[in-house]
Design an enzyme around this catalytic site. Structure first.
Site, PDB file in Angstrom:
ATOM      1  N   LYS A 145       0.841  -1.208   0.000  1.00  0.00           N
ATOM      2  CA  LYS A 145       0.000   0.000   0.000  1.00  0.00           C
ATOM      3  C   LYS A 145       0.879   1.263   0.000  1.00  0.00           C
ATOM      4  O   LYS A 145       0.657   2.182  -0.777  1.00  0.00           O
ATOM      5  CB  LYS A 145      -0.927   0.010   1.235  1.00  0.00           C
TER       6      LYS A 145
ATOM      7  N   ARG B  19      -9.311   0.407   9.419  1.00  0.00           N
ATOM      8  CA  ARG B  19      -8.779  -0.928   9.699  1.00  0.00           C
ATOM      9  C   ARG B  19      -9.701  -1.726  10.592  1.00  0.00           C
ATOM     10  O   ARG B  19      -9.399  -2.867  10.922  1.00  0.00           O
ATOM     11  CB  ARG B  19      -7.468  -0.764  10.447  1.00  0.00           C
TER      12      ARG B  19
ATOM     13  N   ARG C 100      12.160  -6.021   4.888  1.00  0.00           N
ATOM     14  CA  ARG C 100      12.011  -4.567   4.679  1.00  0.00           C
ATOM     15  C   ARG C 100      12.963  -3.756   5.558  1.00  0.00           C
ATOM     16  O   ARG C 100      13.108  -4.028   6.744  1.00  0.00           O
ATOM     17  CB  ARG C 100      10.575  -4.145   4.970  1.00  0.00           C
TER      18      ARG C 100
ATOM     19  N   ARG D 104      11.902  -1.917  11.207  1.00  0.00           N
ATOM     20  CA  ARG D 104      10.828  -1.525  12.117  1.00  0.00           C
ATOM     21  C   ARG D 104      10.654  -2.586  13.206  1.00  0.00           C
ATOM     22  O   ARG D 104      10.756  -3.784  12.930  1.00  0.00           O
ATOM     23  CB  ARG D 104       9.505  -1.373  11.336  1.00  0.00           C
TER      24      ARG D 104
ATOM     25  N   ARG E  42       0.370  -8.899  13.909  1.00  0.00           N
ATOM     26  CA  ARG E  42      -0.244  -8.013  12.890  1.00  0.00           C
ATOM     27  C   ARG E  42      -1.112  -8.813  11.935  1.00  0.00           C
ATOM     28  O   ARG E  42      -2.191  -8.376  11.540  1.00  0.00           O
ATOM     29  CB  ARG E  42       0.843  -7.279  12.102  1.00  0.00           C
TER      30      ARG E  42
HETATM   31  P1  AP5 Z   1       4.926  -1.586   1.758  1.00  0.00           P
HETATM   32  O1  AP5 Z   1       4.538  -0.744   0.596  1.00  0.00           O
HETATM   33  O2  AP5 Z   1       5.704  -0.932   2.836  1.00  0.00           O
HETATM   34  O3  AP5 Z   1       3.636  -2.350   2.333  1.00  0.00           O
HETATM   35  P2  AP5 Z   1       2.427  -1.807   3.188  1.00  0.00           P
HETATM   36  O4  AP5 Z   1       1.211  -2.475   2.712  1.00  0.00           O
HETATM   37  O5  AP5 Z   1       2.434  -0.298   3.213  1.00  0.00           O
HETATM   38  O6  AP5 Z   1       2.861  -2.421   4.593  1.00  0.00           O
HETATM   39  P3  AP5 Z   1       2.874  -1.813   6.055  1.00  0.00           P
HETATM   40  O7  AP5 Z   1       3.586  -2.822   6.897  1.00  0.00           O
HETATM   41  O8  AP5 Z   1       3.440  -0.410   6.115  1.00  0.00           O
HETATM   42  O9  AP5 Z   1       1.388  -1.784   6.358  1.00  0.00           O
HETATM   43  P4  AP5 Z   1       0.718  -1.887   7.682  1.00  0.00           P
HETATM   44  O10 AP5 Z   1      -0.645  -1.613   7.244  1.00  0.00           O
HETATM   45  O11 AP5 Z   1       0.918  -3.069   8.516  1.00  0.00           O
HETATM   46  O12 AP5 Z   1       1.509  -0.787   8.550  1.00  0.00           O
HETATM   47  P5  AP5 Z   1       1.199   0.727   8.851  1.00  0.00           P
HETATM   48  O13 AP5 Z   1       2.449   1.457   8.698  1.00  0.00           O
HETATM   49  O14 AP5 Z   1      -0.022   1.197   8.150  1.00  0.00           O
HETATM   50  O15 AP5 Z   1       5.735  -2.834   1.202  1.00  0.00           O
HETATM   51  C1  AP5 Z   1       6.309  -3.769   2.080  1.00  0.00           C
HETATM   52  C2  AP5 Z   1       7.667  -4.236   1.520  1.00  0.00           C
HETATM   53  O16 AP5 Z   1       7.444  -4.927   0.297  1.00  0.00           O
HETATM   54  C3  AP5 Z   1       8.618  -3.080   1.187  1.00  0.00           C
HETATM   55  O17 AP5 Z   1       9.927  -3.471   1.482  1.00  0.00           O
HETATM   56  C4  AP5 Z   1       8.450  -2.872  -0.325  1.00  0.00           C
HETATM   57  O18 AP5 Z   1       9.613  -2.383  -0.914  1.00  0.00           O
HETATM   58  C5  AP5 Z   1       8.097  -4.281  -0.794  1.00  0.00           C
HETATM   59  N1  AP5 Z   1       7.149  -4.294  -1.907  1.00  0.00           N
HETATM   60  C6  AP5 Z   1       6.087  -3.462  -2.104  1.00  0.00           C
HETATM   61  N2  AP5 Z   1       5.432  -3.809  -3.234  1.00  0.00           N
HETATM   62  C7  AP5 Z   1       6.075  -4.890  -3.739  1.00  0.00           C
HETATM   63  C8  AP5 Z   1       5.844  -5.705  -4.889  1.00  0.00           C
HETATM   64  N3  AP5 Z   1       4.838  -5.484  -5.735  1.00  0.00           N
HETATM   65  N4  AP5 Z   1       6.686  -6.738  -5.100  1.00  0.00           N
HETATM   66  C9  AP5 Z   1       7.726  -6.978  -4.243  1.00  0.00           C
HETATM   67  N5  AP5 Z   1       7.999  -6.230  -3.133  1.00  0.00           N
HETATM   68  C10 AP5 Z   1       7.172  -5.205  -2.893  1.00  0.00           C
HETATM   69  O19 AP5 Z   1       0.779   0.606  10.403  1.00  0.00           O
HETATM   70  C11 AP5 Z   1       1.734   0.303  11.385  1.00  0.00           C
HETATM   71  C12 AP5 Z   1       1.057   0.248  12.740  1.00  0.00           C
HETATM   72  O20 AP5 Z   1       0.460   1.513  13.053  1.00  0.00           O
HETATM   73  C13 AP5 Z   1      -0.103  -0.758  12.864  1.00  0.00           C
HETATM   74  O21 AP5 Z   1       0.330  -2.077  13.135  1.00  0.00           O
HETATM   75  C14 AP5 Z   1      -0.872  -0.149  14.044  1.00  0.00           C
HETATM   76  O22 AP5 Z   1      -0.234  -0.398  15.267  1.00  0.00           O
HETATM   77  C15 AP5 Z   1      -0.771   1.342  13.751  1.00  0.00           C
HETATM   78  N6  AP5 Z   1      -1.874   1.784  12.887  1.00  0.00           N
HETATM   79  C16 AP5 Z   1      -1.781   2.311  11.649  1.00  0.00           C
HETATM   80  N7  AP5 Z   1      -2.997   2.582  11.149  1.00  0.00           N
HETATM   81  C17 AP5 Z   1      -3.887   2.216  12.100  1.00  0.00           C
HETATM   82  C18 AP5 Z   1      -5.297   2.214  12.167  1.00  0.00           C
HETATM   83  N8  AP5 Z   1      -6.060   2.662  11.128  1.00  0.00           N
HETATM   84  N9  AP5 Z   1      -5.888   1.752  13.292  1.00  0.00           N
HETATM   85  C19 AP5 Z   1      -5.161   1.314  14.345  1.00  0.00           C
HETATM   86  N10 AP5 Z   1      -3.816   1.270  14.344  1.00  0.00           N
HETATM   87  C20 AP5 Z   1      -3.176   1.720  13.219  1.00  0.00           C
END
Ligand code: AP5
Length: 211
Positions: free
Chosen positions: A13, A85, A124, A157, A168
Site C-alpha cells: 500500500k 482498519r 524490509r 521496524r 499483525r
Molecule cells: P509496503 O509498501 O511498505 O507495504 P504496506 O502495505 O504499506 O505495509 P505496512 O507494513 O506499512 O502496512 P501496515 O498496514 O501493517 O503498517 P502501517 O504502517 O499502516 O511494502 C512492504 C515491503 O514490500 C517493502 O519493502 C516494499 O519495498 C516491498 N514491496 C512493495 N510492493 C512490492 C511488490 N509489488 N513486489 C515486491 N515487493 C514489494 O501501520 C503500522 C502500525 O500503526 C499498525 O500495526 C498499528 O499499530 C498502527 N496503525 C496504523 N494505522 C492504524 C489504524 N487505522 N488503526 C489502528 N492502528 C493503526
C-alpha cells in the site's frame, strides 16, 4: 476523488501510494506514517501509540478516528493508506465524509498470499526520516542515494520482527478483513493482484482509476 487502499501488512500500500498521490493529485494520508512521525517527535500521542505499534497491535479506534477526522477536514481529495482498519473506523469515516459532503470513490484491495507478505516484511528496511522503504537484498540500500532525503541509515521496524508480524497478521484477519464485505456490499471494492511487480500493480490501479 477519495480512495482507500485496503490490504494486509506488507501488501504494498505504501509503495503504491507515493506514485498514486503524485499522479492523481491526492493527499496521501497514511495513519502508520503519521503515528511514526509522532513517535519520532516524542509527542504524547507518539508515546501512547508506540506501546501498541511495537507489539503489532492496533492503536485504539478513538485515538485513530480523532486523528484522521482532524486531517480530513483540512484536505480535499484523499488517498487513505492503512485507514480504516476496523468496522468502527469504517463507519466513523462514512460519517465524517458525509458531514463534509464527500464520498469514497474506490476501495482497492491489495491481495497477496501470506507467505509473500511475511517475506516482504522480514526483508524490509525503512528510513527514519521519510516514508521510503527498501529490501535487505538490495545492494547497500540508502535513502540518500535514492531521493532528496538526507538520511544515510536504514532500520528494521520493531513491528517487522517475527513475533510482531504474527500479531499483525492475526489482527488483520480478525479486525480488518471484515471490511472486505463492508465495501463489497457498497459496490466500492476492486481486487488488485498485488503479488506482481511494483510496475504491474501500478498498471492495474491506473486501469481502475483513469480519470
Ligand atoms: P509496503 O509498501 O511498505 O507495504 P504496506 O502495505 O504499506 O505495509 P505496512 O507494513 O506499512 O502496512 P501496515 O498496514 O501493517 O503498517 P502501517 O504502517 O499502516 O511494502 C512492504 C515491503 O514490500 C517493502 O519493502 C516494499 O519495498 C516491498 N514491496 C512493495 N510492493 C512490492 C511488490 N509489488 N513486489 C515486491 N515487493 C514489494 O501501520 C503500522 C502500525 O500503526 C499498525 O500495526 C498499528 O499499530 C498502527 N496503525 C496504523 N494505522 C492504524 C489504524 N487505522 N488503526 C489502528 N492502528 C493503526
Amino acid at each position: 476523488m477519495n480512495i482507500i487502499l485496503l490490504g494486509p501488512p506488507g501488501s504494498g500500500k505504501g509503495t503504491q501510494s507515493s506514485h498514486l498521490a503524485k499522479k492523481y493529485s491526492l493527499n496521501h494520508l497514511s495513519t502508520g506514517d503519521v503515528l511514526r512521525s509522532e513517535i519520532v517527535s516524542g509527542s504524547k500521542l507518539g508515546k501512547e501509540a508506540s506501546k501498541y505499534m511495537n507489539e503489532g497491535n492496533l492503536v485504539p479506534d478513538e485515538v485513530i478516528i480523532g486523528m484522521v477526522s482532524q486531517k480530513l477536514s483540512a484536505i480535499d481529495s484523499v488517498l487513505l493508506d492503512g485507514f480504516p482498519r476496523t468496522l468502527n473506523q469504517a463507519k466513523a469515516l462514512d460519517n465524517e465524509l458525509s458531514n463534509l459532503s464527500k464520498t469514497i470513490n474506490h476501495v482497492l484491495y491489495f491481495n497477496v498470499p501470506s507467505e509473500e507478505l511475511i517475506q516482504r516484511l522480514s526483508q524490509r528496511l525503512s528510513c527514519r526520516n521519510c516514508p521510503n522503504t527498501f529490501t535487505k537484498s538490495e545492494n547497500n540500500p540508502s535513502c540518500k542515494s535514492d531521493s532528496s532525503c538526507e538520511e544515510q541509515e536504514l532500520y528494521q521496524r520493531e513491528d517487522d520482527k517475527p513475533e510482531a508480524i504474527s500479531i499483525r497478521m492475526k489482527n488483520y484477519t480478525d479486525l480488518t478483513e471484515p471490511l472486505l464485505n463492508f465495501y463489497k456490499e457498497k459496490n466500492l471494492m476492486t481486487n488488485i493482484d498485488a503479488n506482481k511487480s511494483i510496475a504491474e500493480v501500478s498498471e492495474q490501479i491506473d486501469k481502475i482509476i483513469h480519470i
